[in-house]
Design an enzyme around this catalytic site. Structure first.
Site, PDB file in Angstrom:
ATOM      1  N   SER A 135      12.103  13.644 -15.497  1.00 21.51           N
ATOM      2  CA  SER A 135      10.848  12.946 -15.757  1.00 21.51           C
ATOM      3  C   SER A 135       9.928  13.888 -16.515  1.00 21.51           C
ATOM      4  O   SER A 135       9.619  14.980 -16.030  1.00 21.51           O
ATOM      5  CB  SER A 135      10.236  12.538 -14.410  1.00 21.51           C
ATOM      6  N   LYS A 161      12.986  10.371 -18.925  1.00 18.68           N
ATOM      7  CA  LYS A 161      11.922   9.415 -18.587  1.00 18.68           C
ATOM      8  C   LYS A 161      10.615   9.984 -19.111  1.00 18.68           C
ATOM      9  O   LYS A 161      10.278  11.141 -18.820  1.00 18.68           O
ATOM     10  CB  LYS A 161      11.904   9.223 -17.069  1.00 18.68           C
ATOM     11  N   LEU A 162       9.900   9.171 -19.871  1.00 13.86           N
ATOM     12  CA  LEU A 162       8.616   9.599 -20.420  1.00 13.86           C
ATOM     13  C   LEU A 162       7.492   8.954 -19.630  1.00 13.86           C
ATOM     14  O   LEU A 162       7.429   7.726 -19.511  1.00 13.86           O
ATOM     15  CB  LEU A 162       8.492   9.187 -21.892  1.00 13.86           C
ATOM     16  N   LYS A 163       6.598   9.767 -19.131  1.00 13.66           N
ATOM     17  CA  LYS A 163       5.386   9.243 -18.516  1.00 13.66           C
ATOM     18  C   LYS A 163       4.497   8.707 -19.634  1.00 13.66           C
ATOM     19  O   LYS A 163       4.319   9.394 -20.657  1.00 13.66           O
ATOM     20  CB  LYS A 163       4.663  10.360 -17.762  1.00 13.66           C
ATOM     21  N   ASP A 188       7.619   5.462 -17.622  1.00 19.02           N
ATOM     22  CA  ASP A 188       6.985   5.237 -16.318  1.00 19.02           C
ATOM     23  C   ASP A 188       5.476   5.310 -16.509  1.00 19.02           C
ATOM     24  O   ASP A 188       4.950   6.335 -16.937  1.00 19.02           O
ATOM     25  CB  ASP A 188       7.437   6.299 -15.310  1.00 19.02           C
ATOM     26  N   ASN A 190       3.179   4.411 -13.985  1.00 22.19           N
ATOM     27  CA  ASN A 190       2.417   4.575 -12.730  1.00 22.19           C
ATOM     28  C   ASN A 190       1.183   3.669 -12.684  1.00 22.19           C
ATOM     29  O   ASN A 190       0.070   4.134 -12.414  1.00 22.19           O
ATOM     30  CB  ASN A 190       2.024   6.045 -12.515  1.00 22.19           C
ATOM     31  N   GLU A 213       9.046   1.471 -16.082  1.00 26.31           N
ATOM     32  CA  GLU A 213       8.844   1.597 -14.638  1.00 26.31           C
ATOM     33  C   GLU A 213       7.366   1.355 -14.307  1.00 26.31           C
ATOM     34  O   GLU A 213       6.480   1.973 -14.888  1.00 26.31           O
ATOM     35  CB  GLU A 213       9.276   3.008 -14.218  1.00 26.31           C
ATOM     36  N   ASP A 238       8.585   0.614  -8.905  1.00 25.32           N
ATOM     37  CA  ASP A 238       8.561   1.810  -8.065  1.00 25.32           C
ATOM     38  C   ASP A 238       7.529   1.554  -6.951  1.00 25.32           C
ATOM     39  O   ASP A 238       7.881   1.086  -5.860  1.00 25.32           O
ATOM     40  CB  ASP A 238       8.207   3.031  -8.944  1.00 25.32           C
ATOM     41  N   LYS A 262      12.784   5.288  -3.592  1.00 25.81           N
ATOM     42  CA  LYS A 262      12.312   6.576  -3.079  1.00 25.81           C
ATOM     43  C   LYS A 262      12.243   6.446  -1.572  1.00 25.81           C
ATOM     44  O   LYS A 262      11.434   5.670  -1.059  1.00 25.81           O
ATOM     45  CB  LYS A 262      10.900   6.882  -3.595  1.00 25.81           C
ATOM     46  N   GLY A 290      11.976  10.398  -7.566  1.00 29.63           N
ATOM     47  CA  GLY A 290      11.659  11.741  -7.086  1.00 29.63           C
ATOM     48  C   GLY A 290      10.174  11.890  -6.840  1.00 29.63           C
ATOM     49  O   GLY A 290       9.357  11.166  -7.421  1.00 29.63           O
TER      50      GLY A 290
HETATM   51  O1  SMG Z   1      10.631  14.494  -8.662  1.00 29.13           O
HETATM   52  O2  SMG Z   1      11.296  14.623 -10.720  1.00 29.13           O
HETATM   53  C1  SMG Z   1      10.490  14.276  -9.863  1.00 29.13           C
HETATM   54  C2  SMG Z   1       9.252  13.529 -10.309  1.00 29.13           C
HETATM   55  C3  SMG Z   1       9.612  12.181 -10.801  1.00 29.13           C
HETATM   56  O3  SMG Z   1       8.074  11.014 -12.167  1.00 29.13           O
HETATM   57  C4  SMG Z   1       8.408  11.297 -11.046  1.00 29.13           C
HETATM   58  N1  SMG Z   1       7.753  10.847  -9.962  1.00 29.13           N
HETATM   59  O4  SMG Z   1       6.162   7.689 -10.234  1.00 29.13           O
HETATM   60  O5  SMG Z   1       8.201   8.196 -10.291  1.00 29.13           O
HETATM   61  C5  SMG Z   1       7.032   8.532 -10.199  1.00 29.13           C
HETATM   62  C6  SMG Z   1       6.615   9.980 -10.032  1.00 29.13           C
HETATM   63  C7  SMG Z   1       5.775  10.177  -8.810  1.00 29.13           C
HETATM   64  C8  SMG Z   1       5.333  11.560  -8.563  1.00 29.13           C
HETATM   65  S1  SMG Z   1       4.323  12.158  -9.796  1.00 29.13           S
HETATM   66  C9  SMG Z   1       3.594  13.578  -9.215  1.00 29.13           C
HETATM   67 MG    MG Z   2       7.449   6.065 -10.869  1.00 29.00          MG
END
Ligand code: SMG
Ligand code: MG
Length: 366
Positions: A135, A161-163, A188, A190, A213, A238, A262, A290
């Site tokens: 990520s 995965k690109l935020k 993703d 969020n 996501e 998610d 998760k 994660g």
């Molecule tokens: O554990 O590699 C990891 C982080 C993966 O992007 C990740 N997690 O929304 O999926 C999600 C985020 C939540 C935690 S961001 C601090």
């Molecule tokens: Mg996520």
């Protein structure tokens, strides 16, 4: 099983690089470990709550509080305790799934260690290694992002995965797709978008993404079903998927074609397995998310990702992606995969000297 002690251990681990998402930047992971002992064995687990309630309503001080005042006292009073009964004993306490997951997982670890059974065997794993995705956070510039992705691909990660967030979506996704060609790529958000942004998200259909996501609010399940009708790119949920029931509802509504599982978000590995089963029964692919776990949580996640329905690479990356020094022996990438531990319980040991050097507090609750 009888619990002879329950301890909360807090530790502060600097991240190898800052991790920026639409809800903020993480530079240090405030880790909360749950440590239980029984006459036969001991168990460890990692509660995945973040420092602030910005990913979901839970946060690490809140998790410690509810464990101390509500969850551990109930478990301590329970007769005939088994890991399978923990969720029932804790059920009267509403919500707080990350805290509950930490406690259930520690009890499950102790139980499996006593029985000599691994998490993977217990959960029904069918693979001895799992593909590792990574990520990648929001960056200050597209060149900086391309460098980061280049580095991860060179290490062997099999999926990126690109935020994303409004203002950091079309250009970075286009740049990564153009530069790296036919890689497995997903986004993703969020929860950073609303249905009003559908045209913006529709432009990303050009980049053949695996899915988006959680583009919208956790509670906007119907909105995701509407969005799904407007986009060619599938939706993965998610934050919205907090239980097997929520998964079944979201699938029935057409709100997601893929699910991120998760264990912390859903109350533990046993509920995570039920979500896996619901998704498999509905033909919905799943993958393991994660929460910047240390090796303690990562070991159990790798075991979960070995189940048959986990057909997409997870956010189950190597220790080095997160920490210069992990709390266990490091998980390393081998040809883009992590090896699923086979020893009893999670199959990993907390390194006592490392924990002692990084721990900020230890509190005995029982
Ligand atoms: O554990 O590699 C990891 C982080 C993966 O992007 C990740 N997690 O929304 O999926 C999600 C985020 C939540 C935690 S961001 C601090
Ligand atoms: Mg996520």
């Amino acid at each position: 099983m009888k619990l002879t002690s329950v301890e909360l251990v807090r530790a502060s681990l600097p991240l190898a690089s800052p991790f920026r998402t639409s809800f903020g930047t993480q530079t240090v992971r405030q880790v909360l470990l749950v440590h239980v002992t029984t006459p036969e064995s001991e168990g460890w687990a990692e509660c995945v709550a973040l420092e602030d309630p910005l990913y979901s309503s839970e946060y690490v001080d809140g998790a410690a509080h509810v464990l101390r005042h509500h969850l551990v006292p109930r478990l301590a009073a329970a007769q005939g305790l088994t890991a399978a009964r923990v969720a029932t004993v804790l059920h009267p306490v509403k919500g707080h799934r990350m805290a509950k997951a930490g406690l259930e997982t520690a009890v499950l670890d102790a139980e499996l260690r006593a029985a000599g059974t691994s998490f993977s065997t217990h959960l029904g794993g069918v693979r001895d290694r799992v593909p590792a995705g990574v990520s990648v956070g929001i960056m200050d510039s597209v060149p900086q992002l391309l460098d980061a992705v280049d580095g991860y691909l060179a290490e062997g990660y099999v999926r990126i995965k690109l935020k994303i967030e409004p203002g950091w979506d079309y250009e970075p996704v286009r740049a990564v797709r153009e530069r790296f060609g036919d890689i497995l790529l997903q986004t993703d958000a969020n929860t950073a978008y609303t249905l009003k942004d559908w045209k913006l998200l529709q432009r990303l259909d050009a980049f053949d993404l695996l899915f988006h996501e959680q583009p919208m609010d956790e509670e906007d399940v119907r909105g995701h079903a509407e969005l799904a009708k407007l986009l060619a790119t599938p939706i993965c949920l998610d934050e919205s998927i907090v239980s097997a029931r929520a998964a079944a509802d979201a699938i029935a509504l057409g709100a997601c074609a893929v699910v991120n599982i998760k264990p912390g978000r859903v109350g533990g590995y046993l509920e995570a397995r039920r979500i896996h089963d619901v998704c498999v029964a509905n033909g919905i692919p799943v993958w393991c998310g994660g929460m910047l776990e240390t090796g303690v949580g990562r070991a159990a996640n790798a075991a979960l990702a070995a189940l048959p329905g986990f057909t997409l690479p997870g956010d189950v990356s190597a220790s080095s992606r997160y920490y210069a020094q992990d709390l266990t022996a490091p998980f390393v990438l081998d040809d883009g995969h992590l090896t699923v531990p086979t020893g009893p319980g999670t199959g990993v040991e907390v390194l006592p000297d490392v924990l002692a050097s990084l721990a900020t507090s230890t509190e005995r609750l029982l």
